[in-house]
Design a protein around this motif. Structure first.
Motif, PDB file in Angstrom:
ATOM      1  N   THR A 108       0.832  -1.212   0.000  1.00 26.43           N
ATOM      2  CA  THR A 108       0.000   0.000   0.000  1.00 26.43           C
ATOM      3  C   THR A 108       0.866   1.263   0.000  1.00 26.43           C
ATOM      4  O   THR A 108       0.605   2.215  -0.748  1.00 26.43           O
ATOM      5  N   ALA A 109       1.913   1.272   0.843  1.00 32.10           N
ATOM      6  CA  ALA A 109       2.807   2.437   0.903  1.00 32.10           C
ATOM      7  C   ALA A 109       3.538   2.633  -0.420  1.00 32.10           C
ATOM      8  O   ALA A 109       3.732   3.772  -0.883  1.00 32.10           O
ATOM      9  N   SER A 110       3.957   1.524  -1.045  1.00 30.35           N
ATOM     10  CA  SER A 110       4.639   1.621  -2.339  1.00 30.35           C
ATOM     11  C   SER A 110       3.708   2.178  -3.406  1.00 30.35           C
ATOM     12  O   SER A 110       4.104   3.017  -4.226  1.00 30.35           O
ATOM     13  N   LEU A 111       2.463   1.711  -3.400  1.00 27.88           N
ATOM     14  CA  LEU A 111       1.480   2.223  -4.366  1.00 27.88           C
ATOM     15  C   LEU A 111       1.232   3.713  -4.154  1.00 27.88           C
ATOM     16  O   LEU A 111       1.137   4.487  -5.123  1.00 27.88           O
ATOM     17  N   LYS A 112       1.152   4.137  -2.875  1.00 30.11           N
ATOM     18  CA  LYS A 112       0.945   5.564  -2.581  1.00 30.11           C
ATOM     19  C   LYS A 112       2.121   6.402  -3.082  1.00 30.11           C
ATOM     20  O   LYS A 112       1.941   7.488  -3.651  1.00 30.11           O
ATOM     21  N   ALA A 113       3.348   5.905  -2.892  1.00 24.97           N
ATOM     22  CA  ALA A 113       4.527   6.633  -3.366  1.00 24.97           C
ATOM     23  C   ALA A 113       4.527   6.744  -4.888  1.00 24.97           C
ATOM     24  O   ALA A 113       4.892   7.792  -5.450  1.00 24.97           O
ATOM     25  N   LYS A 114       4.127   5.673  -5.574  1.00 30.78           N
ATOM     26  CA  LYS A 114       4.062   5.712  -7.045  1.00 30.78           C
ATOM     27  C   LYS A 114       3.015   6.727  -7.506  1.00 30.78           C
ATOM     28  O   LYS A 114       3.218   7.444  -8.494  1.00 30.78           O
ATOM     29  N   GLN A 115       1.878   6.787  -6.792  1.00 28.45           N
ATOM     30  CA  GLN A 115       0.858   7.778  -7.139  1.00 28.45           C
ATOM     31  C   GLN A 115       1.391   9.195  -6.942  1.00 28.45           C
ATOM     32  O   GLN A 115       1.114  10.093  -7.753  1.00 28.45           O
ATOM     33  N   ASP A 116       2.174   9.413  -5.860  1.00 26.87           N
ATOM     34  CA  ASP A 116       2.756  10.738  -5.614  1.00 26.87           C
ATOM     35  C   ASP A 116       3.758  11.112  -6.704  1.00 26.87           C
ATOM     36  O   ASP A 116       3.863  12.289  -7.092  1.00 26.87           O
TER      37      ASP A 116
END
Length: 405
Positions: A293-301
């Motif tokens: 989830t954190a990795s996906l959030k960073a990619k979205q950022d």
């Protein structure tokens, strides 16, 4: 958090306008004051709205601010005043970080026209004001003698034409600066219509300073976004390594659980150990889910930062195109006004022999200009010409004696 805070601060500093030229404040100047504080511990910006606002310098030369009280402002620069406001607020409120104060001139104190002008009185000051421009504000020179209305019309139209020419020169150099920014040029080419006059060079230096400031602001904003993307990329790499470690641990635990299940079937393992391994398996799976989830959030950022870069570049191009269009429209309008003023001057020359004499070098007139200027509490009188610069608070005195035709 500190890195992100630094990026936010860089973006804010990039948005600040270039420093104004050195100017000494005086009574009746209106100032726009804004105060903000970067709080290092919290990593946030605090807006001191109770102090920010528009203020006027009083008759005693002082500025009255909430909490701070009276500050001497007469004869000081905006930078000096901003520095003192920040220091006084830091001492008054016991702040750890020095607040950043911005002092801008919202409205200059007026200039005054007296003597032989059509409409004496107070007029708003604008940078680059000269004696001739100031006289044109007052309707030009006054001619009280009967039958000489055309000479007065000529002088008024001549003053207006001078103002329009000065404005046209400024717009021509502005257009050259915009075209240089659109083409990515490092320097601005002087328009051929202006030659190499002192006035044109002064305007060119101002536009070059503005172009450098705007380019620096855009570069800082793009750099801040690039740094943010780099930071997020490193975070994704770190999360990927952490995910690999957690995955290996999960595989080991699942292997142990499989062995325990086999022993339990044979009655060689206790149920408590099986439950502990199942709990460990669930915890590792939850941790892996959090990492994903954190990795996906960073990619979205990262995608958002890339979109911000694209929007910033597109907005910059659109702004330049709009500025160029507005400048071209203003030049067209000035060309019409300038043509009208020249037509009126020609008509006045044809109708008045007196005006014709004025065009020949004012041989039939004796015009004297002087400026009354207060410096350090003392008023001095300065002899002036049409091109003498006028400062805020000056009194422009005009003396005109026309010879009898």
């Amino acid at each position: 958090m500190k890195v992100l805070g630094g990026l936010c601060l860089a973006l804010m500093l990039a948005a600040q306008p270039a420093l104004a030229e050195e100017y000494r404040l005086g009574v009746m100047d209106k100032l726009r004051i804004r105060v903000a504080e970067w709080q290092t511990a919290e990593g946030a910006i605090r807006d001191w709205s109770a102090v920010s606002g528009d203020y006027s310098i009083g008759a005693d030369g002082s500025l009255s601010l909430p909490f701070i009280g009276q500050l001497a402002a007469d004869g000081r620069t905006t930078a000096e005043l901003a520095e003192e406001i920040g220091k006084k607020m830091q001492i008054l409120f016991g702040l750890r970080d020095l607040p950043s104060a911005s002092v801008e001139i919202a409205e200059y104190r007026p200039v005054y026209l007296a003597g032989e002008v059509q409409t004496p009185g107070a007029y708003p000051y604008a940078p680059g004001l000269t004696v001739l421009k100031a006289v044109s504000f007052g309707g030009g020179l006054r001619r009280a003698e009967p039958g000489q209305r055309f000479a007065r019309d000529f002088l008024r139209s001549e003053g207006e034409a001078a103002v329009y020419l000065a404005e046209r020169n400024r717009l021509l150099i502005r257009r050259a600066r915009i075209l240089a920014e659109m083409n990515g040029a490092k320097d601005i080419e002087m328009p051929k219509e202006l030659g190499n006059s002192d006035e044109a060079r002064a305007i060119m230096e101002s536009e070059k300073a503005l172009m450098a400031s705007r380019e620096k602001r855009l570069r800082l904003q793009l750099t801040a976004l690039a740094d943010l993307k780099s930071l997020l990329t490193n975070e994704i790499d770190s999360l990927g390594k952490k995910s690999e470690t957690q995955t290996r641990q999960l595989e080991l635990v699942q292997g142990d659980l499989s062995k325990v299940d086999s022993l339990a079937e044979k009655g060689l393992a206790v149920s408590s150990r099986r439950l502990a391994l199942e709990q460990r398996t669930a915890d590792l799976q939850a941790a892996l889910l959090d990492i994903d989830t954190a990795s996906l959030k960073a990619k979205q950022d990262i995608n958002k930062a890339s979109q911000d870069e694209t929007n910033l570049t597109n907005d910059w191009d659109a702004q330049l195109a709009q500025e160029l269009q507005n400048t071209e429209q203003e030049l067209d309008t000035l060309a019409l006004k300038l043509g009208t003023s020249r037509d009126l001057m020609s008509e006045a020359l044809m109708q008045s022999a007196d005006a014709a004499a004025l065009k020949g070098g004012l041989s039939a007139a004796n015009i004297g200009y002087s400026i009354l200027r207060t410096v350090g509490g003392k008023t001095e009188q300065i002899r002036a010409t049409e091109t003498t610069p006028v400062l805020p608070g000056d009194i422009v005195k005009v003396e005109l004696n026309l010879a009898t035709q």
